[in-house]
Design an enzyme around this catalytic site. Structure first.
Site, PDB file in Angstrom:
ATOM      1  N   TYR A 101       0.855  -1.199   0.000  1.00  0.00           N
ATOM      2  CA  TYR A 101       0.000   0.000   0.000  1.00  0.00           C
ATOM      3  C   TYR A 101       0.886   1.243   0.000  1.00  0.00           C
ATOM      4  O   TYR A 101       1.917   1.271   0.685  1.00  0.00           O
ATOM      5  CB  TYR A 101      -0.876   0.009   1.268  1.00  0.00           C
ATOM      6  CG  TYR A 101      -1.629   1.301   1.484  1.00  0.00           C
ATOM      7  CD1 TYR A 101      -2.938   1.460   1.038  1.00  0.00           C
ATOM      8  CD2 TYR A 101      -1.017   2.393   2.116  1.00  0.00           C
ATOM      9  CE1 TYR A 101      -3.629   2.652   1.209  1.00  0.00           C
ATOM     10  CE2 TYR A 101      -1.697   3.592   2.297  1.00  0.00           C
ATOM     11  CZ  TYR A 101      -3.002   3.712   1.834  1.00  0.00           C
ATOM     12  OH  TYR A 101      -3.665   4.892   2.015  1.00  0.00           O
ATOM     13  N   GLU A 189      -3.570   7.397  -3.937  1.00  0.00           N
ATOM     14  CA  GLU A 189      -3.483   6.160  -3.165  1.00  0.00           C
ATOM     15  C   GLU A 189      -3.353   4.966  -4.114  1.00  0.00           C
ATOM     16  O   GLU A 189      -4.089   4.886  -5.099  1.00  0.00           O
ATOM     17  CB  GLU A 189      -4.736   5.995  -2.300  1.00  0.00           C
ATOM     18  CG  GLU A 189      -4.673   4.810  -1.361  1.00  0.00           C
ATOM     19  CD  GLU A 189      -5.965   4.666  -0.557  1.00  0.00           C
ATOM     20  OE1 GLU A 189      -5.934   4.900   0.658  1.00  0.00           O
ATOM     21  OE2 GLU A 189      -6.999   4.319  -1.155  1.00  0.00           O
TER      22      GLU A 189
END
Ligand code: GDP
Ligand code: MN
Length: 383
Positions: A101, A189
């Site tokens: 991530y 993101e």
């Protein structure tokens, strides 16, 4: 402005961030054509602005044209947490060794940018943050200095990314930071950021929120706007020039001034209700604006009551009241209305509203009273 995944990936590509080759499709036949172009196996991905598409069945691998056709038919029209799938993104499938991530956003309280990296990607990051906060490496970045290579290295090391992924991840982070800053985004993101078996690091998903205040220097953003959002309430509100944000609750809200509109949402929450929207009608509060506002709220089937919260300032109470009376003559309202009118000439205004009083139109003197009544009329049990 929130981008769809495919737009986010197009944006990423401009900053050199590695993404898979792919194309958009609005029909099953187009999906097959895109898959033939990018080469099998492919991933068929629902384009909706909500996370957790994979879990909801909106992301499917396909080995051949027949599978693409079947998945595209199943996914188009699917309802993913209130968002109907109208478009697909078909991309060449990646082999995944590890899922990570990475994100950049603004930490308003620290007045600095915040980079976050985790070796626990591909899952809901809020859940990781709750269960295992140490699994997320955080680095504040001073905007005047920018992200340095050593800052990037610190992030990937602290996050514990696999050694073979680190160089690629640092390189991607630097590009992601430049997409965030030079690309005027509020949020970038990547979840998951993947390591392939061959050792390449690559963005498999993209979430990008562009900073609308910077749109004046990005005429190219217009192309993103054509398909923006899929909330019909927000589209209608935009056409009518209203400051409207759709929410998930059952109490429709109309207030004059952004601060009052926010407080109204808070008070509805406080007494145990859920706002259906945020709507600031500004200072005017005339019949035209009020009718427009009621019309937008009327299209929301979830709304069970409407709370009109107006504080008369320059606009006097009787003008507001007359505006409401006229608006109600023009729009056929589905839900009961609670109004709290205060401020300049509130007495005169309330006098006018008395003519409308009924079970479906009640006036309350205070905001708290009015909020409780609105929640009760919506079928709730106010606190
Ligand atoms: P989200 O569920 O809305 O976050 O959608 P993502 O684009 O993140 O996809 C969800 C999951 O699908 C990923 O975490 C991967 O596990 C899987 N996935 C997506 N693309 C690929 C791919 O190209 N290959 C493989 N093997 N899995 C994929
Ligand atoms: Mn994802």
């Amino acid at each position: 402005m929130d981008l769809f995944e495919y737009q986010g990936k197009q944006y990423f590509a401009r900053f050199g961030i590695p993404v898979s080759p792919g194309g958009v499709a609005d029909t099953p036949e187009e999906a097959v054509a895109r898959a033939d172009e990018v080469g099998y196996p492919v991933v068929v991905k629902a384009q909706v602005q909500v996370g957790g598409r994979g879990k909801a069945g909106g992301i499917k691998l396909a080995a051949d044209a027949a599978e693409v056709l079947a998945h595209a038919r199943a996914i188009l029209g699917m309802d993913i947490r209130g968002h109907i799938v109208r478009r697909l993104w078909i991309e060449h499938a990646s082999e995944i060794a590890r899922e990570y991530y990475a994100s950049f956003t603004l930490d308003r309280s620290a007045k600095l940018h915040l980079g976050m990296v985790s070796a626990r990607g591909g899952v809901d990051i809020e859940q990781v943050a709750a269960e295992d906060p140490d699994a997320i490496a955080r680095l504040h970045v001073d905007p005047t200095e920018g992200l340095t290579k050593s800052g990037g290295r610190q992030l990937v090391e602290q996050a514990g990314l696999d050694p073979e992924a680190r160089d690629g991840a640092v390189d991607l982070l630097l590009k992601l930071y430049s997409c965030y800053v030079d690309g005027d985004a509020d949020l970038v993101e990547v979840n998951p950021l993947i390591l392939t078996p061959e050792g390449r690091v690559h963005a498999l998903d993209a979430k990008v929120t562009l900073d609308d205040s910077a749109s004046f220097r990005h005429p190219e953003w217009d192309e993103f706007r054509t398909l923006e959002g899929d909330d019909p309430r927000e589209t209608l509100a935009k056409q009518k020039g209203l400051q409207y944000v759709g929410l998930d609750g059952e109490v429709g809200i109309i207030a004059n001034g952004a601060g009052l509109a926010m407080s109204t949402c808070d008070v509805v929450n406080q007494v145990g209700g859920q706002p259906a929207n945020f709507l600031d009608i500004g200072g005017g509060a005339n019949a035209e604006v009020m009718a427009n506002a009621l019309e937008v709220i009327n299209t929301d089937e979830k709304v069970r009551s409407i709370f009109i919260n107006v504080f008369g300032g320059i606009t006097r109470g009787e003008e507001v009241a007359n505006g409401i009376v006229q608006a109600l003559q023009r729009v056929d309202i589905g839900a009961p209305i609670v109004i709290r009118l205060d401020g300049t000439n509130a007495e005169q205004g309330r006098e006018i509203l008395k003519g409308l009083e009924s079970e479906r139109f009640v006036s309350r003197p205070t905001m708290l009273d009015a909020a409780r009544t609105a929640v009760a009329l919506a079928g709730g049990a106010p606190r």
